[in-house]
Design a protein around this motif. Structure first.
Motif, PDB file in Angstrom:
ATOM      1  N   ILE A 110      -9.769   0.970 -11.319  1.00 19.69           N
ATOM      2  CA  ILE A 110      -8.586   0.186 -10.975  1.00 19.69           C
ATOM      3  C   ILE A 110      -8.330   0.339  -9.483  1.00 19.69           C
ATOM      4  O   ILE A 110      -8.530   1.416  -8.907  1.00 19.69           O
ATOM      5  CB  ILE A 110      -7.358   0.657 -11.797  1.00 19.69           C
ATOM      6  CG1 ILE A 110      -6.206  -0.329 -11.649  1.00 19.69           C
ATOM      7  CG2 ILE A 110      -6.938   2.074 -11.418  1.00 19.69           C
ATOM      8  CD1 ILE A 110      -5.069  -0.070 -12.622  1.00 19.69           C
ATOM      9  N   ASP A 111      -7.957  -0.764  -8.815  1.00 20.03           N
ATOM     10  CA  ASP A 111      -7.694  -0.666  -7.374  1.00 20.03           C
ATOM     11  C   ASP A 111      -6.195  -0.447  -7.138  1.00 20.03           C
ATOM     12  O   ASP A 111      -5.402  -0.321  -8.082  1.00 20.03           O
ATOM     13  CB  ASP A 111      -8.208  -1.905  -6.637  1.00 20.03           C
ATOM     14  CG  ASP A 111      -7.492  -3.186  -7.036  1.00 20.03           C
ATOM     15  OD1 ASP A 111      -6.426  -3.108  -7.695  1.00 20.03           O
ATOM     16  OD2 ASP A 111      -7.986  -4.286  -6.692  1.00 20.03           O
ATOM     17  N   ARG A 167     -15.299   2.343  -2.616  1.00 23.65           N
ATOM     18  CA  ARG A 167     -14.023   2.167  -1.922  1.00 23.65           C
ATOM     19  C   ARG A 167     -13.478   0.762  -2.159  1.00 23.65           C
ATOM     20  O   ARG A 167     -12.275   0.564  -2.374  1.00 23.65           O
ATOM     21  CB  ARG A 167     -14.210   2.409  -0.415  1.00 23.65           C
ATOM     22  CG  ARG A 167     -14.450   3.874  -0.050  1.00 23.65           C
ATOM     23  CD  ARG A 167     -14.760   4.012   1.434  1.00 23.65           C
ATOM     24  NE  ARG A 167     -14.938   5.413   1.813  1.00 23.65           N
ATOM     25  CZ  ARG A 167     -13.965   6.205   2.269  1.00 23.65           C
ATOM     26  NH1 ARG A 167     -12.726   5.727   2.382  1.00 23.65           N
ATOM     27  NH2 ARG A 167     -14.208   7.457   2.595  1.00 23.65           N
ATOM     28  N   LYS A 168     -14.398  -0.212  -2.104  1.00 26.83           N
ATOM     29  CA  LYS A 168     -13.968  -1.601  -2.309  1.00 26.83           C
ATOM     30  C   LYS A 168     -13.437  -1.795  -3.729  1.00 26.83           C
ATOM     31  O   LYS A 168     -12.422  -2.467  -3.942  1.00 26.83           O
ATOM     32  CB  LYS A 168     -15.152  -2.537  -2.056  1.00 26.83           C
ATOM     33  CG  LYS A 168     -14.818  -4.009  -2.163  1.00 26.83           C
ATOM     34  CD  LYS A 168     -16.042  -4.860  -1.836  1.00 26.83           C
ATOM     35  CE  LYS A 168     -15.707  -6.342  -1.942  1.00 26.83           C
ATOM     36  NZ  LYS A 168     -16.902  -7.188  -1.646  1.00 26.83           N
ATOM     37  N   MET A 169     -14.114  -1.193  -4.706  1.00 30.30           N
ATOM     38  CA  MET A 169     -13.734  -1.358  -6.102  1.00 30.30           C
ATOM     39  C   MET A 169     -12.391  -0.684  -6.402  1.00 30.30           C
ATOM     40  O   MET A 169     -11.617  -1.170  -7.232  1.00 30.30           O
ATOM     41  CB  MET A 169     -14.835  -0.777  -7.005  1.00 30.30           C
ATOM     42  CG  MET A 169     -14.772  -1.239  -8.450  1.00 30.30           C
ATOM     43  SD  MET A 169     -16.130  -0.566  -9.439  1.00 30.30           S
ATOM     44  CE  MET A 169     -17.506  -1.517  -8.819  1.00 30.30           C
ATOM     45  N   THR A 170     -12.094   0.431  -5.696  1.00 26.56           N
ATOM     46  CA  THR A 170     -10.858   1.177  -5.961  1.00 26.56           C
ATOM     47  C   THR A 170      -9.752   0.876  -4.958  1.00 26.56           C
ATOM     48  O   THR A 170      -8.627   1.378  -5.099  1.00 26.56           O
ATOM     49  CB  THR A 170     -11.145   2.684  -5.936  1.00 26.56           C
ATOM     50  OG1 THR A 170     -11.705   3.038  -4.664  1.00 26.56           O
ATOM     51  CG2 THR A 170     -12.101   3.082  -7.041  1.00 26.56           C
ATOM     52  N   HIS A 205      -8.748   5.154 -12.110  1.00 20.82           N
ATOM     53  CA  HIS A 205      -9.025   4.566 -13.428  1.00 20.82           C
ATOM     54  C   HIS A 205      -7.718   4.152 -14.089  1.00 20.82           C
ATOM     55  O   HIS A 205      -6.691   4.799 -13.894  1.00 20.82           O
ATOM     56  CB  HIS A 205      -9.737   5.577 -14.343  1.00 20.82           C
ATOM     57  CG  HIS A 205     -11.116   5.941 -13.889  1.00 20.82           C
ATOM     58  ND1 HIS A 205     -12.189   5.107 -14.028  1.00 20.82           N
ATOM     59  CD2 HIS A 205     -11.580   7.077 -13.280  1.00 20.82           C
ATOM     60  CE1 HIS A 205     -13.270   5.695 -13.544  1.00 20.82           C
ATOM     61  NE2 HIS A 205     -12.915   6.900 -13.072  1.00 20.82           N
ATOM     62  N   PRO A 206      -7.736   3.104 -14.909  1.00 21.93           N
ATOM     63  CA  PRO A 206      -6.544   2.734 -15.671  1.00 21.93           C
ATOM     64  C   PRO A 206      -6.274   3.773 -16.757  1.00 21.93           C
ATOM     65  O   PRO A 206      -7.147   4.580 -17.093  1.00 21.93           O
ATOM     66  CB  PRO A 206      -6.919   1.377 -16.276  1.00 21.93           C
ATOM     67  CG  PRO A 206      -8.406   1.356 -16.305  1.00 21.93           C
ATOM     68  CD  PRO A 206      -8.858   2.156 -15.129  1.00 21.93           C
ATOM     69  N   GLU A 207      -5.090   3.747 -17.325  1.00 31.69           N
ATOM     70  CA  GLU A 207      -4.679   4.786 -18.261  1.00 31.69           C
ATOM     71  C   GLU A 207      -5.598   4.861 -19.479  1.00 31.69           C
ATOM     72  O   GLU A 207      -5.933   5.947 -19.955  1.00 31.69           O
ATOM     73  CB  GLU A 207      -3.228   4.543 -18.703  1.00 31.69           C
ATOM     74  CG  GLU A 207      -2.684   5.614 -19.661  1.00 31.69           C
ATOM     75  CD  GLU A 207      -2.864   7.037 -19.123  1.00 31.69           C
ATOM     76  OE1 GLU A 207      -3.204   7.921 -19.924  1.00 31.69           O
ATOM     77  OE2 GLU A 207      -2.682   7.247 -17.890  1.00 31.69           O
ATOM     78  N   TRP A 208      -6.030   3.709 -19.983  1.00 31.72           N
ATOM     79  CA  TRP A 208      -6.875   3.737 -21.175  1.00 31.72           C
ATOM     80  C   TRP A 208      -8.216   4.413 -20.897  1.00 31.72           C
ATOM     81  O   TRP A 208      -8.782   5.097 -21.746  1.00 31.72           O
ATOM     82  CB  TRP A 208      -7.069   2.339 -21.758  1.00 31.72           C
ATOM     83  CG  TRP A 208      -7.842   1.370 -20.883  1.00 31.72           C
ATOM     84  CD1 TRP A 208      -7.336   0.522 -19.953  1.00 31.72           C
ATOM     85  CD2 TRP A 208      -9.253   1.164 -20.899  1.00 31.72           C
ATOM     86  NE1 TRP A 208      -8.336  -0.215 -19.362  1.00 31.72           N
ATOM     87  CE2 TRP A 208      -9.532   0.157 -19.933  1.00 31.72           C
ATOM     88  CE3 TRP A 208     -10.317   1.713 -21.618  1.00 31.72           C
ATOM     89  CZ2 TRP A 208     -10.818  -0.293 -19.664  1.00 31.72           C
ATOM     90  CZ3 TRP A 208     -11.603   1.256 -21.360  1.00 31.72           C
ATOM     91  CH2 TRP A 208     -11.848   0.262 -20.395  1.00 31.72           C
TER      92      TRP A 208
END
Length: 651
Positions: free
Chosen positions: A249-250, A200-203, A220-223
């Protein structure tokens, strides 16, 4: 060349406490859950009390020994096996209390501690690169073992979850306490089913927020999502898991790079049900990799700018894998021409055979081979090199590469040969001059004796029959012949110094006793007190060494003071030579004459007051040089003189 084994031994024997304290600081900074649990359960009071430091030093000592003797990987396997079997050798800690992340973090702390002290051990870039490679290889293997065991244990845990709700609750508690991202997502629509607190903290998903409204693509980022579509999910479905690097990605768009394991879970019918992941934050690792990349770039720059030729060969077939600019310039070949080739592609067979023989000697002996001189054919003609060849070993102690460093000594060699030729010519010339001086001075003795005899005969027969001037002239002639005889004898002594005579061991104390017996009357008349004790035994020409001390003592007596004249003689061994001193409290010498007095026939005082030829100190200088040493004086007018000389030591 220093290696990992020597470095770990250095840490263990010289820096163990510093190493252990630094490791403890890293463990505290990383907030490893297992360590926090150990403190919480009271197994240890704190990480920084003396008992914990002592315990850590014992543990780190064993760890360094395992690096030193190459048993680290085997020890890792044994530890993981104990973990799998629930046989943790720590009271109060069970199998489920230890997380996979704990091991990875512990490895990270250990590795950082090992890297931290490397600059203190070696400032040689080549040594440092070799040691870094060995350390990385150890830890990469250890972490791979841990990941494999992790997957196996996860599979076992998965079966236990289906059998016991209480176990599920315990695993959930473990997941919440983990410092790794742990999450589950539905396989059909890829909605998130669960992520732990760190996830949760990471996102950026709130503590009480419903995670099921988010999909895999939302965190997650697009890549990375592109990787999920094209690689991660297809591979996980096909093989059961995917392992690699991607990112989360947060909500504010900040990315966190992670090392991820994504597993695809199927039901009894083989239908895909959900995905699970364990992901580790690798920001520090990325930073370390960037730092290592910068270091390697710096080392590459250093290597390219070293003025000597540096090359690296593969130990398997002795083909070039690295060459610097100096090597290209020396050989006249580009890197493109050199890399992947061996000596037989560039040099005559005889030379290539010679180089290969030396290379194999390095690899077979696992030791440095020094080739002082070797000819080499280049595009610019023949050159001469001084080459050192060094084996680069794997952690297991087997040769992986051969490093060569070659200095072009062509010009030095030519100069050396020219110098040797000139030295031989000079030695021949000196020998001829010494022979001439000996013969000339020896042959002068006979006519001088004739002149002296007849002048003395004139003095005895006609002393009272001639006038005052004639008598004075006769006295001048007698005095002149005496001085001529003294000069000739001195020249003979000077020419004899370099005669070839075997050296022998000499007790200086015995030499001084003989000198004092020979000079007994002179010493008594002058009232001189001579002191010496503890003088070393040396290797040399007994006659010349006796003459050296006798000349210096005689000099001190001649130029003594009127008030309690004293001579002190001392000697000791230092840095491969003996240093002697003969000190007096006589009239002293002006500093400007401290070198002139050793030149033949140079005098500073009148002959009437201080008789002599002015050759005594020149003989002293020649005797000292005959024994591989040098002589000098420290003095001030009215404060005495202290003559120093050195004699080359023989083991």
């Amino acid at each position: 060349m220093k290696n990992l084994k020597e470095y770990t031994k250095y840490l263990r024997e010289n820096r163990l406490r510093d190493f252990s304290v630094y490791y403890i600081d890293e463990v505290k900074r990383l907030e490893i859950p297992l360590v926090n649990l150990i403190i919480k359960k009271g197994i240890i009071k704190s990480l920084t009390d003396e008992s914990s430091i002592t315990m850590t030093m014992e543990s780190m000592g064993r760890f360094l020994v395992s690096l030193e003797d190459g048993t680290m990987i085997e020890n890792t396997r044994k530890s993981l096996k104990l973990w799998e079997e629930g046989k943790i050798p720590m009271p109060g800690i069970g199998k489920n209390d230890i997380l996979p992340s704990d091991l990875i973090l512990i490895y990270a702390a250990q590795k950082k501690a090992v890297f931290h002290f490397l600059p203190d051990f070696s400032n040689d870039s080549r040594e440092s690169i070799s040691i870094i490679q060995a350390i990385e290889e150890f830890f990469t293997n250890a972490e791979n073992e841990a990941v494999q065991m992790l997957f196996k244990i996860q599979k076992e845990t998965e079966l236990q979850l289906s059998e016991s709700d209480s176990i599920k609750q315990r695993l959930l508690a473990i997941a919440e306490a983990s410092s790794d991202f742990i999450g589950f997502a539905d396989a059909k629509d890829q909605h998130i089913m669960y992520i732990n607190q760190l996830g949760r903290k990471m996102t950026g998903i709130g503590k009480d927020e419903d995670v099921t409204k988010y999909k895999i693509a939302d965190v997650h980022p697009e890549w990375t999502n592109k990787m999920f579509r094209n690689e991660i999910i297809p591979v996980a479905i096909k093989n059961g898991l995917w392992e690699g690097e991607c990112a989360f990605i947060d909500r504010k768009g900040r990315e966190t790079p992670v090392s991820m394991i994504l597993m695809a879970h199927k039901n009894a019918e083989g239908e895909l049900e959900y995905f699970s992941t364990i992901s580790r934050d690798i920001r520090e690792q990325k930073f370390a990799e960037q730092e290592l990349k910068s270091v390697n770039s710096f080392l590459d720059s250093v290597l390219e700018n070293i003025p000597n030729m540096v090359f690296v060969k593969d130990a398997y077939d002795l083909r070039f894998v690295r060459f610097n600019k100096a090597g290209e310039k020396l050989l006249g070949h580009s890197k493109k021409e050199l890399l992947g080739k061996n000596d037989y592609d560039f040099f005559p067979k005889e030379q290539a055979d010679f180089f290969t023989e030396k290379d194999n000697a390095v690899l077979n002996q696992n030791d440095i081979v020094d080739v002082p001189e070797e000819p080499i054919e280049t595009k610019n003609g023949q050159r001469w090199l001084h080459t050192k060849k060094i084996p680069i070993l794997s952690p297991a102690g087997r040769p992986r590469y051969l490093l060569g460093i070659s200095e072009d000594i062509t010009d030095i060699r030519r100069a050396k040969l020219d110098l040797e030729q000139k030295t031989k010519e000079l030695e021949r010339s000196n020998s001829e001059l010494e022979q001439f001086a000996y013969v000339a001075s020896h042959d002068l003795q006979e006519p001088l004796r004739t002149i002296s005899s007849y002048v003395q005969l004139l003095a005895s027969r006609y002393k009272d029959k001639l006038d005052k001037d004639a008598n004075e002239f006769i006295e001048f002639a007698i005095d002149g012949s005496k001085r001529m005889r003294l000069l000739i004898n001195s020249l003979l002594e000077y020419s004899r110094v370099n005669r070839i005579k075997p050296f022998e061991w000499i007790e200086i104390t015995d030499v001084l006793k003989e000198i004092q017996v020979d000079m007994k009357e002179q010493i008594k008349e002058a009232g001189v007190n001579i002191k010496h004790n503890g003088l070393p035994k040396i290797y040399g020409d007994t006659v010349l060494i006796g003459q050296l001390f006798q000349n210096l003592i005689g000099n001190a007596i001649k130029f003594r003071s009127d008030n309690n004249p004293e001579i002190k003689i001392s000697g000791k061994r230092k840095n491969g030579e003996y240093i002697f001193s003969v000190e007096d409290n006589g009239i002293g010498i002006n500093k400007e004459y401290s070198e002139k007095i050793f030149i033949i026939f140079q005098r500073l005082n009148s002959r009437e007051k201080y008789p002599g030829t002015g050759i005594g100190l020149s003989i002293c200088k020649k005797i000292v040089e005959r024994h591989g040493g040098k002589i000098w004086v420290e003095s001030e007018p009215g404060k005495g003189s202290k003559f120093y000389f050195t004699i080359k030591a023989t083991t």
